[in-house]
Design a protein around this motif. Structure first.
Motif, PDB file in Angstrom:
ATOM      1  N   HIS A  73       0.828  -1.202   0.000  1.00 37.25           N
ATOM      2  CA  HIS A  73       0.000   0.000   0.000  1.00 37.25           C
ATOM      3  C   HIS A  73       0.868   1.259   0.000  1.00 37.25           C
ATOM      4  O   HIS A  73       0.510   2.268  -0.624  1.00 37.25           O
ATOM      5  CB  HIS A  73      -0.940  -0.017   1.196  1.00 37.25           C
ATOM      6  N   SER A 111      -3.918  -0.735  -9.483  1.00 41.24           N
ATOM      7  CA  SER A 111      -4.886  -0.778  -8.390  1.00 41.24           C
ATOM      8  C   SER A 111      -6.272  -0.380  -8.880  1.00 41.24           C
ATOM      9  O   SER A 111      -6.433   0.194  -9.970  1.00 41.24           O
ATOM     10  CB  SER A 111      -4.462   0.177  -7.271  1.00 41.24           C
ATOM     11  N   LEU A 135      -4.755  -6.071  -6.191  1.00 44.35           N
ATOM     12  CA  LEU A 135      -5.139  -6.529  -4.856  1.00 44.35           C
ATOM     13  C   LEU A 135      -6.113  -7.703  -4.938  1.00 44.35           C
ATOM     14  O   LEU A 135      -6.042  -8.629  -4.132  1.00 44.35           O
ATOM     15  CB  LEU A 135      -5.736  -5.373  -4.055  1.00 44.35           C
ATOM     16  N   GLU A 138      -4.438 -10.828  -5.191  1.00 42.28           N
ATOM     17  CA  GLU A 138      -3.611 -11.092  -4.002  1.00 42.28           C
ATOM     18  C   GLU A 138      -2.142 -10.766  -4.283  1.00 42.28           C
ATOM     19  O   GLU A 138      -1.228 -11.483  -3.865  1.00 42.28           O
ATOM     20  CB  GLU A 138      -3.795 -12.531  -3.522  1.00 42.28           C
ATOM     21  N   LEU A 139      -1.954  -9.641  -5.008  1.00 43.52           N
ATOM     22  CA  LEU A 139      -0.639  -9.073  -5.308  1.00 43.52           C
ATOM     23  C   LEU A 139       0.221  -9.947  -6.217  1.00 43.52           C
ATOM     24  O   LEU A 139       1.422  -9.741  -6.338  1.00 43.52           O
ATOM     25  CB  LEU A 139       0.111  -8.740  -4.008  1.00 43.52           C
TER      26      LEU A 139
END
Length: 217
Positions: A73, A111, A135, A138-139
């Motif tokens: 983040h 994002s 995201l 899950e990256l």
């Protein structure tokens, strides 16, 4: 229209808008600024670091998470400093997307914030039935198979009825293995006898995504 499909999966950056907008250049500059601060590195070194991280890990973010344990983040905060005014509404693309049969899904390594800002500037807000961002993955980014599996499971995609559009050929390998049709969106639109060419069964290269989706020849 060269493709019959009921699920349309589209990348965002350099796919829904051309590279000539310079937005990707802004993004890379912000990434290199982050690397410069993190590693106390000069410009040539940040370029080398970025290339090495992308080559080994798929994205700079994943590489920094794997090697330095950074907070994703904190890393993604640079997206809030981008000047999105370089993007402009694209009524022709909006009309074509709105007329496509079935679902339209956005699959981006950026994002959701970045997707929202870009879609708003492009006049495409509300045209997609889902946004799958980094995201949601899950990256784990494209082109890693795990990311596509999560995407397919989340939206119950039938690969044989889906088409995947992306500006990076490497991101199309897994969709092709899954049985999707693919469109490699290659650079800025150029004048020529056709806005696209066939690369093989259910595989195309398109210089003009709008014209391709509209079925121009």
């Amino acid at each position: 229209m060269p493709i019959a499909a009921d699920t349309w999966i589209l990348d965002l950056d350099n796919t829904l808008y051309p590279p000539s907008t310079g937005l990707a250049d802004q993004m890379n500059a912000r990434i290199r600024a982050y690397l410069a601060k993190l590693f106390d590195a000069d410009e040539p070194e940040t370029r080398r670091l970025q290339a090495a991280l992308v080559a080994e890990h798929g994205t700079t973010l994943r590489g920094l998470m794997n090697t330095r344990g950074i907070d994703p983040h904190d890393y993604l905060a640079w997206e809030h400093t981008i000047d999105y005014s370089v993007l402009h509404a694209d009524p022709a693309l909006a009309a074509v997307l709105g007329g496509l049969p079935g679902r339209k899904l956005l699959f981006t390594n950026g994002s959701a914030y970045h997707a929202d800002q870009a879609l708003d500037r492009l006049g495409l807000t509300g045209l997609f039935d889902g946004v799958f961002d980094i995201l949601a993955g899950e990256l784990i980014p494209k082109p890693y198979p795990e990311s596509y599996r999560r995407f397919v499971d989340r939206y119950a995609v039938a690969p044989e009825r889906a088409v995947f559009c992306d500006d990076l050929a490497v991101n199309l390998r897994v969709p092709e293995q899954l049985g999707m049709a693919t469109v490699w969106v290659s650079g800025d639109p150029v004048a020529g006898p056709s806005p696209y060419e066939a690369l093989g069964p259910r595989r195309w290269r398109a210089w003009d995504l709008t014209a391709f989706l509209r079925g121009d020849v």
